[in-house]
Design an enzyme around this catalytic site. Sequence first.
Site, PDB file in Angstrom:
ATOM      1  N   GLY A  71     123.279  14.071 -47.584  1.00 52.60           N
ATOM      2  CA  GLY A  71     123.356  13.427 -48.895  1.00 52.60           C
ATOM      3  C   GLY A  71     124.574  12.531 -49.029  1.00 52.60           C
ATOM      4  CB  THR A  72     128.147  13.033 -48.150  1.00 51.98           C
ATOM      5  OG1 THR A  72     128.203  14.273 -48.867  1.00 51.98           O
ATOM      6  CG2 THR A  72     129.456  12.283 -48.316  1.00 51.98           C
ATOM      7  CD  GLN A 178     121.323  20.179 -55.928  1.00 47.04           C
ATOM      8  OE1 GLN A 178     120.375  20.985 -55.931  1.00 47.04           O
ATOM      9  NE2 GLN A 178     122.421  20.405 -55.217  1.00 47.04           N
ATOM     10  CB  SER A 198     120.890  16.481 -48.779  1.00 47.86           C
ATOM     11  OG  SER A 198     121.534  17.378 -47.912  1.00 47.86           O
ATOM     12  N   GLY A 199     118.670  17.369 -46.375  1.00 47.91           N
ATOM     13  CA  GLY A 199     117.813  18.425 -45.832  1.00 47.91           C
ATOM     14  C   GLY A 199     118.161  19.827 -46.290  1.00 47.91           C
ATOM     15  CG  HIS A 200     122.385  21.311 -46.844  1.00 48.31           C
ATOM     16  ND1 HIS A 200     123.185  22.144 -47.600  1.00 48.31           N
ATOM     17  CD2 HIS A 200     122.867  20.069 -47.020  1.00 48.31           C
ATOM     18  CE1 HIS A 200     124.132  21.412 -48.192  1.00 48.31           C
ATOM     19  NE2 HIS A 200     123.959  20.160 -47.851  1.00 48.31           N
ATOM     20  CB  THR A 236     122.103   9.720 -30.125  1.00 49.62           C
ATOM     21  OG1 THR A 236     122.695   8.783 -29.231  1.00 49.62           O
ATOM     22  CG2 THR A 236     120.944  10.428 -29.449  1.00 49.62           C
ATOM     23  CB  CYS A 324     139.965  29.698 -58.564  1.00 49.72           C
ATOM     24  SG  CYS A 324     141.385  29.649 -59.612  1.00 49.72           S
TER      25      CYS A 324
HETATM   26  N1  PLP Z   1     124.573  14.853 -54.099  1.00 49.53           N
HETATM   27  C1  PLP Z   1     124.309  15.982 -54.758  1.00 49.53           C
HETATM   28  C2  PLP Z   1     123.746  15.906 -56.129  1.00 49.53           C
HETATM   29  C3  PLP Z   1     124.565  17.220 -54.169  1.00 49.53           C
HETATM   30  O1  PLP Z   1     124.317  18.343 -54.833  1.00 49.53           O
HETATM   31  C4  PLP Z   1     125.122  17.246 -52.858  1.00 49.53           C
HETATM   32  C5  PLP Z   1     125.465  18.537 -52.224  1.00 49.53           C
HETATM   33  O2  PLP Z   1     125.841  19.479 -52.886  1.00 49.53           O
HETATM   34  C6  PLP Z   1     125.348  16.036 -52.200  1.00 49.53           C
HETATM   35  C7  PLP Z   1     125.075  14.858 -52.849  1.00 49.53           C
HETATM   36  C8  PLP Z   1     125.933  16.009 -50.811  1.00 49.53           C
HETATM   37  O3  PLP Z   1     124.942  16.317 -49.857  1.00 49.53           O
HETATM   38  P1  PLP Z   1     125.370  16.790 -48.377  1.00 49.53           P
HETATM   39  O4  PLP Z   1     125.947  18.145 -48.503  1.00 49.53           O
HETATM   40  O5  PLP Z   1     124.072  16.770 -47.612  1.00 49.53           O
HETATM   41  O6  PLP Z   1     126.327  15.776 -47.864  1.00 49.53           O
END
Ligand code: PLP
Length: 392
Positions: A71-72, A178, A198-200, A236, A324
């Site tokens: 995602g990032t 999300q 994002s896959g995870h 790759t 925290c």
């Molecule tokens: N955007 C949102 C709304 C997310 O919740 C997250 C992860 O928590 C991300 C982006 C980042 O995704 P990744 O962990 O695959 O880089």
Amino acid sequence: MNTIYLDNNATTKVAPEVLEEMLPYLTDFYGNPSSMYTFGGQLKKKIEEAREKVALLLGADPEEIIFTSGGTESDNTAIMSAVESFPAKRHIITTRVEHPAVRNFCKHLARKGYRITFLPVDNQGQLNIDDLVKAIDDDTLLVTIMFANNEVGTVFPIQEIGEILRERKILFHTDAVQAVGKIPIDLNKVPVDMLSLSGHKLHAPKGIGALYIRKGSRFYPYIIGGHQEKGRRAGTENVPSIIGLGKACELAMLNIDNEYNYVSKLRDKLEKSLLKLCPDVRINGDPEKRLPNTTNLSFEYVEGEAILLRMNEYGICASSGSACTSGSLEPSHVLRAMGVPFTAIHGSIRFSLSRYNTEEEIDKVIEILPGIINTLRLLSPFGRDRLQLKKI
Ligand code: PLP
């Protein structure tokens, strides 16, 4: 002790079907898809099959999908592509409640001289469309607004926003990390130019994601190197994870309605029961326009971290909006943007469910948590006073 995992907006379990599909590509078929010989080259076909599955879930064309590391990277790539596409423009519109992958990238651009408008939200985490319209000017190069919020689950009116922006010919990116797999998204109908996933977050592994880029949109690659992904994302290919993401999207596509009903029923049971059994609890977020799996609750007069630690003793995993536990020095920027009082932010807990949660698990949390809250309140002078006042 069994783990009761209620932190699925942080990450999800890899689905067994996904793992099964991936395994041969970690063990036997480890070639490089760019190789001339069959052992490597045959993997290209598998990548294309996965691309088709991702596209199908989104109502997109496979050519509109590129694979990324998550995602990032998808978010950073989309924003940077817009910046490069419109070099004369300097204004970006986003919201105050974005994930750091968008928020901090926009702040980074602000330090480089870009003008960023962070749109406010109301106390349910919703946007006011008039604020967006007012913020647009001739210098605006991109609007980037998340599909659904990771902390409170509020779903934004992406269709309406997209229509407004299309009329004004302004590039629109949405971080749907999300939303994908949890709520139906049909990009034939929803006018966004770029979308991140994002896959995870949908039962594929960590470190794999995708970016949708609408056909005809200008696009500049962010990761530059080899010719992979038709020159749109070098490096790759992560073949096993790409195959896993394809399978996860296929599973999501097949089960999205059933899963929506199943997960939202469990979430509602948890939420309603905790509201009934614990005094001084509030829901953070839009109770209607919300992800089916998410509830963010503030337990007044208790610290979120204390709740998490006590729940951990029973194997219950969730997360908190207080500083925290969020890994930052500041308490949740989302809850602050929503005007949630500090005492309520500090006692906020996010529960996020998945298809793998059971009713027995939810019943267990309902059985355990009110006792934890009561004990913690008795330990805090303010909480004790409140409880005594209630008894009088
Ligand atoms: N955007 C949102 C709304 C997310 O919740 C997250 C992860 O928590 C991300 C982006 C980042 O995704 P990744 O962990 O695959 O880089």
